[in-house]
Scaffold this active site. Structure first.
Site, PDB file in Angstrom:
ATOM      1  N   ARG A 168      -9.700  -9.858 -22.599  1.00  0.00           N
ATOM      2  CA  ARG A 168     -10.916  -9.870 -23.397  1.00  0.00           C
ATOM      3  C   ARG A 168     -10.927  -8.718 -24.396  1.00  0.00           C
ATOM      4  NH1 ARG A 168     -15.036  -8.742 -18.211  1.00  0.00           N
ATOM      5  NH2 ARG A 168     -14.036  -6.831 -17.547  1.00  0.00           N
TER       6      ARG A 168
ATOM      7  N   ARG B 227     -18.618 -15.959  -8.604  1.00  0.00           N
ATOM      8  CA  ARG B 227     -19.376 -14.977  -9.380  1.00  0.00           C
ATOM      9  C   ARG B 227     -20.006 -15.634 -10.618  1.00  0.00           C
ATOM     10  NH1 ARG B 227     -18.427  -9.620  -9.060  1.00  0.00           N
ATOM     11  NH2 ARG B 227     -18.448  -9.341 -11.309  1.00  0.00           N
TER      12      ARG B 227
ATOM     13  N   ASP C 180     -20.356  -5.071  -7.414  1.00  0.00           N
ATOM     14  CA  ASP C 180     -21.119  -4.800  -8.625  1.00  0.00           C
ATOM     15  C   ASP C 180     -21.925  -3.514  -8.429  1.00  0.00           C
ATOM     16  OD1 ASP C 180     -20.212  -6.990 -10.045  1.00  0.00           O
ATOM     17  OD2 ASP C 180     -21.761  -8.316  -9.259  1.00  0.00           O
TER      18      ASP C 180
ATOM     19  N   ARG D 260      -5.674  -4.158  -8.912  1.00  0.00           N
ATOM     20  CA  ARG D 260      -5.338  -4.346 -10.312  1.00  0.00           C
ATOM     21  C   ARG D 260      -5.888  -3.140 -11.062  1.00  0.00           C
ATOM     22  NH1 ARG D 260      -1.549  -7.734 -11.504  1.00  0.00           N
ATOM     23  NH2 ARG D 260      -2.481  -8.471 -13.463  1.00  0.00           N
TER      24      ARG D 260
ATOM     25  N   TYR E 276     -14.802  -5.979  -3.970  1.00  0.00           N
ATOM     26  CA  TYR E 276     -15.167  -6.213  -5.370  1.00  0.00           C
ATOM     27  C   TYR E 276     -16.686  -6.075  -5.446  1.00  0.00           C
ATOM     28  CZ  TYR E 276     -14.719  -9.026  -9.792  1.00  0.00           C
ATOM     29  OH  TYR E 276     -14.708  -9.496 -11.082  1.00  0.00           O
TER      30      TYR E 276
ATOM     31  N   GLU F 261      -8.401  -5.497 -23.630  1.00  0.00           N
ATOM     32  CA  GLU F 261      -8.246  -5.234 -22.192  1.00  0.00           C
ATOM     33  C   GLU F 261      -7.050  -5.971 -21.599  1.00  0.00           C
ATOM     34  OE1 GLU F 261     -12.045  -5.405 -20.214  1.00  0.00           O
ATOM     35  OE2 GLU F 261     -11.116  -5.987 -18.320  1.00  0.00           O
TER      36      GLU F 261
ATOM     37  N   ARG G 199     -24.101 -24.109 -15.591  1.00  0.00           N
ATOM     38  CA  ARG G 199     -25.489 -24.496 -15.887  1.00  0.00           C
ATOM     39  C   ARG G 199     -25.549 -25.791 -16.686  1.00  0.00           C
ATOM     40  NH1 ARG G 199     -26.474 -19.108 -17.686  1.00  0.00           N
ATOM     41  NH2 ARG G 199     -26.887 -17.794 -15.861  1.00  0.00           N
TER      42      ARG G 199
HETATM   43  N1  UDP Z   1     -12.816 -15.841 -15.152  1.00  0.00           N
HETATM   44  C1  UDP Z   1     -12.027 -16.723 -15.851  1.00  0.00           C
HETATM   45  N2  UDP Z   1     -12.261 -16.899 -17.176  1.00  0.00           N
HETATM   46  C2  UDP Z   1     -13.233 -16.239 -17.833  1.00  0.00           C
HETATM   47  C3  UDP Z   1     -14.035 -15.327 -17.124  1.00  0.00           C
HETATM   48  C4  UDP Z   1     -13.796 -15.137 -15.791  1.00  0.00           C
HETATM   49  O1  UDP Z   1     -11.110 -17.315 -15.300  1.00  0.00           O
HETATM   50  O2  UDP Z   1     -13.374 -16.438 -19.057  1.00  0.00           O
HETATM   51  C5  UDP Z   1     -12.530 -15.642 -13.712  1.00  0.00           C
HETATM   52  C6  UDP Z   1     -11.481 -14.532 -13.501  1.00  0.00           C
HETATM   53  O3  UDP Z   1     -10.686 -14.863 -12.373  1.00  0.00           O
HETATM   54  C7  UDP Z   1     -12.365 -13.342 -13.215  1.00  0.00           C
HETATM   55  C8  UDP Z   1     -13.490 -13.970 -12.408  1.00  0.00           C
HETATM   56  O4  UDP Z   1     -13.698 -15.255 -13.009  1.00  0.00           O
HETATM   57  O5  UDP Z   1     -11.677 -12.349 -12.482  1.00  0.00           O
HETATM   58  C9  UDP Z   1     -14.779 -13.185 -12.384  1.00  0.00           C
HETATM   59  O6  UDP Z   1     -15.206 -12.968 -13.703  1.00  0.00           O
HETATM   60  P1  UDP Z   1     -16.195 -11.772 -14.119  1.00  0.00           P
HETATM   61  O7  UDP Z   1     -16.548 -11.975 -15.543  1.00  0.00           O
HETATM   62  O8  UDP Z   1     -17.266 -11.690 -13.122  1.00  0.00           O
HETATM   63  O9  UDP Z   1     -15.199 -10.520 -13.982  1.00  0.00           O
HETATM   64  P2  UDP Z   1     -15.405  -8.943 -14.300  1.00  0.00           P
HETATM   65  O10 UDP Z   1     -16.304  -8.821 -15.491  1.00  0.00           O
HETATM   66  O11 UDP Z   1     -15.932  -8.334 -13.025  1.00  0.00           O
HETATM   67  O12 UDP Z   1     -13.998  -8.512 -14.601  1.00  0.00           O
END
Ligand code: UDP
Length: 384
Positions: free
Chosen positions: A279, A173, A350, A249, A348, A300, A177
């Site tokens: 986060r 996901r 979007d 989850r 999962y 969160e 870059r």
């Molecule tokens: N992830 C991570 N560190 C980060 C952000 C994301 O390890 O700082 C991993 C984590 O396993 C997460 C996945 O990448 O579930 C997908 O991240 P995304 O930000 O797409 O998750 P969402 O916003 O859908 O919870």
């Protein structure tokens, strides 16, 4: 007399299907067990701060699908918003997704793009030819140090299991870059609905022929009263969990308020173990066109979803897919019910993909009705 269509759930799946079918002349009833529409995208203005809050956590609209972007823009003005996530690990702040600034800061370098690319390639484990797990994917493309700093612990906090037990698709996901672009998403379109997601869904539902019943559970036993049922609830719940509970989850949010600007950004990830949360979201930064003196934040926390909790992320480990397969089998034998969306297909998803699939589902239903064919239980294969 032609029976009505029943739709279970008033999130994006249910709302989009309802509108499309109502426009084609059907009478549609939506059954929503919660007191509001828009599912987990629901947004509400906080009385104390005036801030538009993403009640079930951050939702940023981004898509490459022209028809979806055109669709959502019919029902809301979309304001410019680009998600730029910051990450704290080992007492330092970095920018995500991993980009040239992250790499240079993290390794104390001044690499240009090609140099950073070569450097990361040298750190990647080339013996991993086909990454299967989350950890394989990370070790192959960013190497151990970045993996451990940004992904390993965050992922354990988020998913409650080791990255060796999770699929590579979760990490895919996130882009990597080799320039200074720190836009979290690669998609062509990105933005926020001006008056929030609930207002957007309300507009989608504002069409003759659609009735919404809030605070109303739909009992599968009622299905014969309807010409067809579109079910966007958890697939295992439709079958009364006969094959066991599919694991999810869930999230807990610790809400707090302050004045001014608390963290200077909408989302900051906490990637190491110094904090138990994944986060912090400062919601007013999702509406940069608004002015608010006060601010509201969500800390969160992720944990296993229990019976009474709201399901968020389907886990989809190999054993869960075996269980899902059993549900898919019985679902395929269920006449006049179609399973849709994140919970109905246990994926999962979007928001943009959800809307696109809902549009395809409505198209399929109308084509089946026209051709006198049976509407399938799934328009999108949940096992793919
Ligand atoms: N992830 C991570 N560190 C980060 C952000 C994301 O390890 O700082 C991993 C984590 O396993 C997460 C996945 O990448 O579930 C997908 O991240 P995304 O930000 O797409 O998750 P969402 O916003 O859908 O919870």
């Amino acid at each position: 007399m032609q029976k009505n269509i029943a739709i279970v759930g008033a999130g994006f799946s249910g709302a989009v299907i309802a509108r499309e079918l109502a426009q084609a002349g059907y009478k549609v009833e939506i059954f929503e067990s919660r007191p509001h529409i828009a599912g987990n995208c629901h947004s509400e203005r906080d009385a104390e701060t005036g801030v538009m809050v993403h009640i079930y956590g951050p939702h940023i609209f981004h898509t490459d699908i022209e028809r979806v972007w055109e669709y959502v823009n019919r029902y809301s003005r979309f304001m410019p918003y680009v998600n730029r996530v910051k990450a704290i690990t080992n007492n330092s702040v970095y920018t995500l997704p991993i980009n040239l600034l992250t790499i240079n800061q993290f390794f104390g370098k001044t690499f240009r793009p090609a140099e950073a690319q070569a450097f990361l390639a040298s750190l990647g484990d080339k013996t991993i030819e086909n990454p299967v797990t989350f950890e394989d994917q990370a070790l192959r493309f960013v190497g151990r140090e970045l993996y451990e700093a940004f992904f390993k612990t965050y992922t354990v906090k988020q998913w409650g299991m080791q990255p060796t037990e999770l699929p590579a698709s979760i990490l895919k996901r996130l882009p990597v870059r080799f320039n200074y672009d720190d836009n979290y998403f690669n998609h062509k379109y990105q933005g926020m609905p001006e008056d929030g997601y609930t207002s957007l869904v309300e507009k989608i539902l504002d069409v003759p022929g659609v009735t919404v019943h809030l605070n109303t559970r739909f009992d599968p036993a009622q299905k014969d009263e309807y010409a067809h049922v579109f079910y966007s609830g958890p697939i295992d719940a439709w079958f009364n969990h006969a094959e066991g509970r599919l694991p999810y989850r869930t999230l807990d949010f610790e809400v707090f308020r302050d004045t001014g600007d608390y963290q200077g950004n909408a989302v900051i990830n906490y990637c190491d173990n110094a904090q138990p949360y994944t986060r912090i979201t400062e919601h007013k930064h999702f509406s940069p066109w608004e002015q608010h003196e006060k601010t509201l934040l969500y800390k969160e926390f992720s944990r296993q979803c229990e019976e009474k909790d709201i399901p968020y992320y389907p886990i989809r480990q190999a054993r869960d897919k075996v269980q899902l397969e059993r549900y898919v089998k019985v679902a395929n034998e269920e006449p006049n019910v179609t399973f849709v969306g994140r919970l109905g297909t246990y994926r999962y998803l979007d928001m943009d993909v959800t809307i696109n699939e809902a549009l395809s589902t409505a198209d399929k239903f109308l084509a089946c009705a026209k051709g006198n064919e049976r509407m399938p239980a799934f328009v999108i294969d949940p096992l793919a």
